[in-house]
Design a protein around this motif. Structure first.
Motif, short mmCIF file in Angstrom:
data_model
loop_
_atom_site.label_atom_id
_atom_site.label_comp_id
_atom_site.label_asym_id
_atom_site.label_seq_id
_atom_site.Cartn_x
_atom_site.Cartn_y
_atom_site.Cartn_z
N GLU A 1 0.85 -1.19 0.00
CA GLU A 1 0.00 0.00 0.00
C GLU A 1 0.89 1.24 0.00
OE1 GLU A 1 -3.75 1.90 2.52
OE2 GLU A 1 -2.53 0.28 3.37
N SER A 2 0.56 2.21 -0.83
CA SER A 2 1.39 3.40 -0.98
C SER A 2 0.70 4.64 -0.43
CB SER A 2 1.75 3.62 -2.45
OG SER A 2 2.44 4.84 -2.62
N GLU A 3 1.51 5.49 0.20
CA GLU A 3 1.01 6.76 0.71
C GLU A 3 1.58 7.95 -0.08
OE1 GLU A 3 -1.22 7.00 2.91
OE2 GLU A 3 -1.26 5.04 3.90
N ILE A 4 2.30 7.66 -1.17
CA ILE A 4 2.97 8.74 -1.90
C ILE A 4 2.48 8.84 -3.34
CG2 ILE A 4 5.02 8.70 -0.44
CD1 ILE A 4 6.43 7.05 -2.58
N GLY A 5 1.27 8.36 -3.61
CA GLY A 5 0.72 8.44 -4.96
C GLY A 5 0.29 9.86 -5.32
N HIS B 1 3.71 7.45 -19.12
CA HIS B 1 3.29 8.77 -18.63
C HIS B 1 1.79 8.84 -18.35
CE1 HIS B 1 7.33 10.11 -19.57
NE2 HIS B 1 7.17 9.72 -20.82
N ARG B 2 1.20 7.69 -18.03
CA ARG B 2 -0.21 7.65 -17.65
C ARG B 2 -0.34 7.02 -16.26
NH1 ARG B 2 -3.96 5.56 -22.54
NH2 ARG B 2 -5.49 6.69 -21.28
N TYR B 3 -1.45 7.30 -15.62
CA TYR B 3 -1.73 6.77 -14.29
C TYR B 3 -2.78 5.66 -14.40
CZ TYR B 3 0.48 11.13 -12.79
OH TYR B 3 1.36 12.17 -12.61
N TYR B 4 -2.62 4.62 -13.56
CA TYR B 4 -3.51 3.46 -13.63
C TYR B 4 -4.08 3.13 -12.25
CZ TYR B 4 -1.70 2.74 -18.33
OH TYR B 4 -1.36 2.91 -19.66
N ILE B 5 -5.22 2.45 -12.27
CA ILE B 5 -5.83 1.92 -11.05
C ILE B 5 -6.31 0.50 -11.33
CG2 ILE B 5 -6.57 4.16 -10.14
CD1 ILE B 5 -9.39 3.47 -11.25
N HIS C 1 -8.75 12.09 -14.78
CA HIS C 1 -8.19 13.23 -14.07
C HIS C 1 -8.72 13.33 -12.64
CE1 HIS C 1 -6.90 17.37 -13.28
NE2 HIS C 1 -8.13 17.64 -12.92
N PHE C 2 -10.01 13.08 -12.45
CA PHE C 2 -10.60 13.24 -11.13
C PHE C 2 -10.07 12.20 -10.15
CE2 PHE C 2 -13.66 14.90 -14.24
CZ PHE C 2 -13.77 16.21 -13.78
N ILE C 3 -9.83 10.97 -10.63
CA ILE C 3 -9.26 9.94 -9.76
C ILE C 3 -7.84 10.30 -9.37
CG2 ILE C 3 -8.53 7.53 -9.67
CD1 ILE C 3 -10.96 6.80 -11.30
N VAL C 4 -7.06 10.79 -10.33
CA VAL C 4 -5.68 11.18 -10.04
C VAL C 4 -5.67 12.29 -8.99
CG1 VAL C 4 -3.58 12.21 -10.99
CG2 VAL C 4 -4.81 10.47 -12.29
N GLU C 5 -6.55 13.27 -9.12
CA GLU C 5 -6.63 14.35 -8.14
C GLU C 5 -7.04 13.82 -6.77
OE1 GLU C 5 -5.90 17.62 -8.29
OE2 GLU C 5 -5.01 17.18 -10.24
N ARG D 1 -3.14 11.60 -0.45
CA ARG D 1 -1.74 11.68 0.01
C ARG D 1 -1.55 12.86 0.95
NH1 ARG D 1 3.46 12.78 -3.98
NH2 ARG D 1 4.97 13.31 -2.34
N GLY D 2 -2.15 14.01 0.59
CA GLY D 2 -2.00 15.18 1.42
C GLY D 2 -2.63 15.06 2.79
#
Length: 304
Positions: free
Chosen positions: A128-132, A139-143, A154-158, A164-165
């Motif tokens: 499990e990651s806390e730094i995503g 150069h794409r993000y996956y789930i 975009h909304f999932i990445v945000e 993380r914050g």
């Protein structure tokens, strides 16, 4: 069964464990790839799986098995002259930022499982990651969505970034003139979010000579907690009243080591540039006193 938040658990497995260890179908925490897959395709799948699992709470990627999680021959232990483990590490290093993972290979030790000589089943556990969010090599993000690794919108990445914050301590630094004493400069370590930083170690390995009068050659502080309500400020420099003459305050580096509430460790480094952060009108001469004096002179001249 494998705990995706503890990838090192796979290091204890042997060929006898595979039939009981792996579920009979892929799900949101398990992805299988056949032994027939080519190296180029396998590398692409591993990178996307790393992004997907790290962005979705962790999971297990298995290469060398069929769709039911059973060995179907295995994949080679080497890629050319390079070990498969090193090759996998290189693939995962292309995912940014990189988080916790473990790689383990299982060969046939005489149990009769379908793993050919010189080949193995490779298991890659992603914690499990806390730094995503984590970006793959394209150069794409996956789930993970069920049994599939899919691009994240975009909304999932945000949302991942916002999570993380909220859960990871985020510290920064600032330089200020000490309240009530314009001749002293303070360094502050402050929290940027609601997550508290625990057992904060602050080190300045080689402070500039101009600061030596304020602390020893090596400064080391240990602070129990830094959070929004409890920032840390301490004096680092007291300058003289040198009207008309500037002193050069060279930048220096501070190093922070701290933990979060789950006892995960973080490290940060900052460059402290007093001249740039405060500006020449504040750090030279009499600080705020000089500014006030100049303003009074201007006001007096206007009145005349």
């Amino acid at each position: 069964m494998f705990d995706p938040t503890k990838p090192n658990d796979i290091l204890k497995l042997e060929d006898l464990d595979l039939s009981e260890f792996l579920p009979s179908a892929e799900d949101d925490q398990h992805e299988y790839k056949s032994s027939a897959i080519k190296n180029e395709g396998l590398g692409d799948k591993i990178a996307k799986a790393a992004s997907g699992f790290w962005n979705s709470g962790g999971g297990l990627f298995v290469a060398g098995v069929d769709g039911n999680g059973q060995p179907d021959g295995g994949i080679s232990l080497n890629v050319g002259r390079q070990s498969r483990r090193d090759w996998i590490d290189q693939v995962i290093s292309q995912v940014t930022p990189k988080s916790a993972y473990a790689v383990h290979s299982i060969e046939d030790n005489g149990s009769g499982c379908n793993i050919e000589p010189g080949k193995g089943v490779f298991l890659i556990g992603f914690g499990e990651s806390e730094i995503g969010p984590h970006m793959a090599n394209d150069h794409r993000y996956y789930i993970r969505a069920g049994a599939h690794t899919l691009p994240a919108n975009h909304f999932i990445v945000e949302a991942i970034h916002a999570r993380r914050g909220l859960r990871t301590p985020l510290l920064s630094h600032l330089v200020r003139v000490k309240p009530g004493n314009s001749g002293v400069i303070q360094l502050g370590i402050v929290a940027l979010n609601a997550a508290a930083a625990i057992n904060v170690s602050i080190k300045i390995d080689a402070p500039p000579k101009i600061l030596h009068s304020n602390f020893e050659e090596k400064l080391s502080l240990q602070i129990p907690i830094i959070c929004e309500k409890f920032p840390l400020f301490f004096d680092i420099y007291e300058y003289e009243n040198t009207f008309g003459r500037q002193k050069i305050l060279p930048p220096f580096e501070i190093n922070l080591t701290y933990s979060d509430m789950a006892n995960r460790t973080y490290q940060q480094s900052f460059e402290v540039d007093i001249a740039r952060q405060l500006g020449p009108n504040i750090i030279w001469g009499n600080g705020y006193d000089r500014i006030e004096k100049e303003l009074r002179n201007i006001a007096s001249a206007i009145e005349k």
